[in-house]
Scaffold this motif. Structure first.
Motif: not given
Length: 163
Positions: A63-66, A94-96, A125-126, A140-142
């Motif tokens: 959600x933050x990435x979005x 999404x890979x976390x 990236x988060x 994670x990578x989104x």
């Protein structure tokens, strides 16, 4: 002592949107405003504290990435339901990785890094931390893509049951 946030529970129910709410600290940094869903307890500085449910942290990171993506982009998904005839609706790109446990009653800080802004795809990236610990507890990578209209199922259906 670290900042504590209220936890959800039977006596403190919350709508999903309220539970996922993020406070914007900068263009790419966000902080949770509510306690995470929890399961089990862990000891920190001799005190038993509720452990955060990982799915909650994972969802808030996406959600933050979005929130750093332009309108017209969606989380990059593949719909296997027509291909494998499963009940699953989407497999998200999404890979976390969890590197430490998080505490449900402390806010999480989500730092988003812009990896790529393209015409059709964007990648973020988060990294997730908690306030008193500079160590990353989740990363994670989104991948996001522009919304497409048209024919999406381009691969022939295969009967995987016969193999």
């Amino acid at each position: 002592m670290s900042l504590r946030v209220p936890l959800p529970g039977p006596n403190n129910p919350r709508p999903w949107a309220h539970q996922m709410k993020l406070e914007k600290l900068s263009a790419t940094i966000f902080r949770s405003t509510m306690g995470a869903l929890s399961g089990g307890h862990a000891s920190k500085n001799g005190e038993m504290r509720p452990r955060a449910f990982g799915g909650h942290v994972f969802a808030q990171a996406a959600y933050a990435a979005s929130k750093t993506i332009d309108k017209g982009f969606i989380i990059h998904v593949w719909n296997p339901s027509s291909y494998w005839n499963t009940k699953a609706k989407y497999l998200q790109s999404i890979t976390g990785y969890f590197t430490l446990l998080g505490l449900a009653d402390e806010p999480f800080t989500y730092e988003v890094q812009v990896i790529r802004n393209g015409r059709g795809y964007c990648v973020r990236s988060v990294t997730v931390k908690q306030q008193d610990d500079p160590t990353i507890c989740f990363t994670c990578i989104c991948s996001f893509k522009k919304t497409e209209h048209g024919f999406l199922d381009v691969q022939e259906r295969q009967d995987l049951e016969k193999k």
